[in-house]
Every structure is written in C-alpha cells, then in structure tokens.
Motif scaffolding. Structure first.
Motif, short mmCIF file in Angstrom:
data_model
loop_
_atom_site.label_atom_id
_atom_site.label_comp_id
_atom_site.label_asym_id
_atom_site.label_seq_id
_atom_site.Cartn_x
_atom_site.Cartn_y
_atom_site.Cartn_z
N VAL A 1 -29.80 -48.16 -10.08
CA VAL A 1 -30.26 -49.53 -9.58
C VAL A 1 -28.56 -49.37 -9.04
O VAL A 1 -27.89 -49.63 -9.33
N GLN A 2 -28.93 -50.55 -8.29
CA GLN A 2 -28.35 -51.71 -7.03
C GLN A 2 -28.80 -52.79 -6.95
O GLN A 2 -29.75 -53.13 -7.07
N LYS A 3 -27.32 -53.64 -5.85
CA LYS A 3 -27.41 -55.06 -5.38
C LYS A 3 -29.18 -54.85 -4.90
O LYS A 3 -28.61 -53.76 -4.19
N MET A 4 -29.93 -55.82 -4.67
CA MET A 4 -29.83 -55.96 -3.27
C MET A 4 -30.06 -55.50 -1.69
O MET A 4 -30.44 -55.75 -1.18
N SER A 5 -28.41 -56.84 -2.15
CA SER A 5 -28.06 -56.29 -0.79
C SER A 5 -27.71 -55.28 -0.23
O SER A 5 -27.04 -55.33 1.06
N GLU A 6 -26.86 -54.20 -1.52
CA GLU A 6 -27.62 -52.47 -0.16
C GLU A 6 -28.04 -52.41 0.05
O GLU A 6 -28.85 -52.46 0.37
N GLU A 7 -27.75 -50.95 0.80
CA GLU A 7 -28.09 -50.56 1.86
C GLU A 7 -29.06 -49.44 0.85
O GLU A 7 -28.17 -48.70 0.22
N ALA A 8 -29.91 -48.77 1.77
CA ALA A 8 -30.96 -47.52 1.17
C ALA A 8 -30.03 -46.43 0.85
O ALA A 8 -29.11 -46.66 2.29
N LEU A 9 -29.77 -45.96 0.09
CA LEU A 9 -29.20 -43.91 0.06
C LEU A 9 -29.87 -43.76 0.94
O LEU A 9 -31.28 -43.81 1.00
N THR A 10 -29.07 -42.42 1.39
CA THR A 10 -29.94 -41.65 2.80
C THR A 10 -29.71 -39.86 1.67
O THR A 10 -30.25 -38.86 2.11
N THR A 11 -28.91 -40.26 0.93
CA THR A 11 -28.52 -38.79 0.31
C THR A 11 -28.24 -38.84 -1.22
O THR A 11 -28.22 -40.46 -1.43
#
Length: 95
Positions: A17-27
């Motif tokens: 679960v992430q905020k829409m404004s957060e960057e996508a995870l890379t790891t």
C-alpha cells in the motif's frame, strides 16, 4: 491509498500500500531484489445507494423504434382494456 503489485527478479509477486504521490519501488523491502510495478486488474466496483434509475443512462429511457406502442391496435384506434385486480400472492404463500 491504492495497493500496488510488484514482481521480483525471481518471478514472485507482492503487494504494498503506497500513496499515489510516492515513487515506485525499485527494490523489494524484504529481499532486496530488483522489482517492477505490474499493472494489475485493480479493485472491483463498489455500488452503494438505492439502485439504478432510468435517468442514469445516456438514452434517457427511450424505447426501441421496433417496439410498437402498447395502447394502439392494427386499425389505428386506441384500445381500452379493463384491468383485473392482482391477487396478493404474499398473503397466500404464508397460509
């Protein structure tokens, strides 16, 4: 907040679960593997309220042109019909 699905290098997937404004995870936060965000089916539609109405649709409840009007006969004169009262089937079912 939306739930995003990620795929690890080994092919396994996980959701976070992430905020829409957060960057996508890379790891991956648990294994440290590189990840890619997957486009998933998303959540289902939730219908709330009393229901659907004829006015909810674009055509405004128009009838098909192939449907003849119910109150006319073949000769063009209106037909009068006597309605018979309907029985209350709910009371009969309880008996």
């Amino acid at each position: 907040m939306p739930t995003y699905e990620y795929k690890r290098e080994d092919g396994t997937t996980f959701e976070i679960v992430q905020k829409m404004s957060e960057e996508a995870l890379t790891t991956c936060p648990t294994t440290g593997q590189k990840v890619k965000r997957i486009i998933s089916g998303g959540g289902g539609v939730v219908y709330k309220g009393e229901g659907w109405y004829v006015t909810d649709y674009k055509d405004g409840g128009r009838k098909s042109a192939s449907t003849p009007p119910a109150d006319s006969t073949d000769n063009g004169s209106p037909e009068t019909k006597a309605e018979t009262p309907k029985k209350d089937t709910a009371k009969e079912a309880k008996s």
